[in-house]
Design an enzyme around this catalytic site. Structure first.
Site, PDB file in Angstrom:
ATOM      1  N   SER A  29      46.625  30.359  30.605  1.00  0.00           N
ATOM      2  CA  SER A  29      45.147  29.696  30.146  1.00  0.00           C
ATOM      3  C   SER A  29      44.839  31.549  30.383  1.00  0.00           C
ATOM      4  O   SER A  29      45.325  32.712  31.629  1.00  0.00           O
ATOM      5  CB  SER A  29      43.966  29.447  31.462  1.00  0.00           C
ATOM      6  OG  SER A  29      43.067  29.894  30.752  1.00  0.00           O
ATOM      7  N   LYS A  58      45.905  27.537  37.255  1.00  0.00           N
ATOM      8  CA  LYS A  58      46.720  28.566  36.416  1.00  0.00           C
ATOM      9  C   LYS A  58      47.560  29.813  36.433  1.00  0.00           C
ATOM     10  O   LYS A  58      48.256  29.888  36.365  1.00  0.00           O
ATOM     11  CB  LYS A  58      45.683  28.527  34.953  1.00  0.00           C
ATOM     12  CG  LYS A  58      45.925  27.475  34.221  1.00  0.00           C
ATOM     13  CD  LYS A  58      46.348  26.534  33.875  1.00  0.00           C
ATOM     14  CE  LYS A  58      46.342  25.651  32.820  1.00  0.00           C
ATOM     15  NZ  LYS A  58      47.744  24.917  32.358  1.00  0.00           N
ATOM     16  N   TYR A  97      40.500  25.259  37.918  1.00  0.00           N
ATOM     17  CA  TYR A  97      40.888  25.461  36.810  1.00  0.00           C
ATOM     18  C   TYR A  97      41.972  26.560  36.614  1.00  0.00           C
ATOM     19  O   TYR A  97      42.901  26.536  36.305  1.00  0.00           O
ATOM     20  CB  TYR A  97      40.408  24.611  35.689  1.00  0.00           C
ATOM     21  CG  TYR A  97      41.443  24.987  34.471  1.00  0.00           C
ATOM     22  CD1 TYR A  97      42.540  24.258  34.271  1.00  0.00           C
ATOM     23  CD2 TYR A  97      41.044  26.121  33.260  1.00  0.00           C
ATOM     24  CE1 TYR A  97      42.868  24.503  32.919  1.00  0.00           C
ATOM     25  CE2 TYR A  97      42.035  26.092  32.604  1.00  0.00           C
ATOM     26  CZ  TYR A  97      42.742  25.721  32.127  1.00  0.00           C
ATOM     27  OH  TYR A  97      43.374  25.912  31.191  1.00  0.00           O
TER      28      TYR A  97
END
Length: 272
Positions: A152, A192, A188
């Site tokens: 991401s 990543k 999150y």
């Protein structure tokens, strides 16, 4: 079932960027056998039926396969099935992943924090590592192996060090405690960032084997990630998931080989 086509395994291939990646490969003149991994086999079958209605003529084929990356038995069974039918994997796309930060809003306090962070790392990091480790023997049987991790733009430490300010609104809050809920999706993003380190280590481990390893940063796209909804994300300027699918296709087809071992995005290389 042997095939002369390039064999691609993609986890979470029935929705979002995964689905668009399969579609981009199907729409390419190059012939592929795409093994569409999905937690439920019927979901993959439904997605394949949808693909068939969208792309009528293709030199490629899509095969549904049950893979739940959080289930070791599921990964092992998928490996055995692919080994017996195809004997190799030319490209492994670790696409399956999710955001669980909403749990912290649903369950304020230590319980929600722990669940959100542990689930994020379990799915996005630990499960991806198990999946990759299991499938490396099949990848090494390819004459041109590629290993992809879908990361991401929010994972960049360089971007964060300059002051995080997402399009969803997550600038520095006012002084004092408690802080108001925000859209920084920290669990999150952290998972990543860990995934990027995993990619770097696999690039090291597989260097002498000739495996080209990448992390792919698809960009801010209108997917179902985080449960916000694609329509809401579009209001904040999110692009279409097909943009991510096309980028991943380019990596699979060797167009970004000069950037192996790095985090690739549509504009070039994402800073660490």
């Amino acid at each position: 079932m042997s095939t002369d086509k390039t064999i691609v395994v993609i986890t979470g291939g029935n929705t979002g960027i995964g689905y668009e990646t399969v579609k981009a490969l199907m729409d390419s003149p190059a012939p592929y056998t795409v093994l569409m991994g999905s937690r439920k086999l019927e979901n993959a079958s439904d997605a394949i039926a949808k693909l068939s209605s969208e792309i009528s003529n293709s030199s490629s084929e899509v095969v549904p396969i049950q893979i739940d990356i959080t289930d070791d038995d599921s990964i092992s069974n998928a490996y055995k099935e692919i080994e017996s039918k195809f004997g190799k994997v030319d490209a492994l796309i670790n696409n399956a992943g999710a955001s669980f930060d909403a749990i912290m809003k649903e369950k304020p306090g230590p319980t929600g924090i722990r669940e959100a962070w542990e689930t994020s790392y379990s799915v996005n990091v630990s499960s991806t590592q198990v999946m990759t480790t299991t499938f490396i023997p099949l990848l090494l049987k390819s004459s041109s192996p590629r290993l992809l991790f879908i990361t991401s733009g929010l994972s960049s430490l360089t971007t964060m060090s300059g002051g995080f300010n997402s399009k969803l609104g997550a600038g520095a809050p006012q002084a004092g405690w408690p802080k108001p809920p925000e859209a920084s999706v920290i669990a999150y993003r952290s998972s990543k960032t860990a995934l990027n380190m995993m990619m770097l280590d696999w690039a090291r481990v597989l260097k002498q084997d000739g495996v080209k390893v990448f992390a792919i940063s698809p960009g801010f796209l209108a997917t179902g990630l985080g449960g916000v909804g694609a329509a809401t994300l579009r209001k904040f300027g999110a692009g279409e998931p097909s943009e991510g699918g096309d980028l991943i296709r380019k990596v699979v087809q060797g167009e970004r080989d000069a950037d192996a071992g790095k985090v690739v995005n549509k504009d070039g290389v994402q800073p660490w």
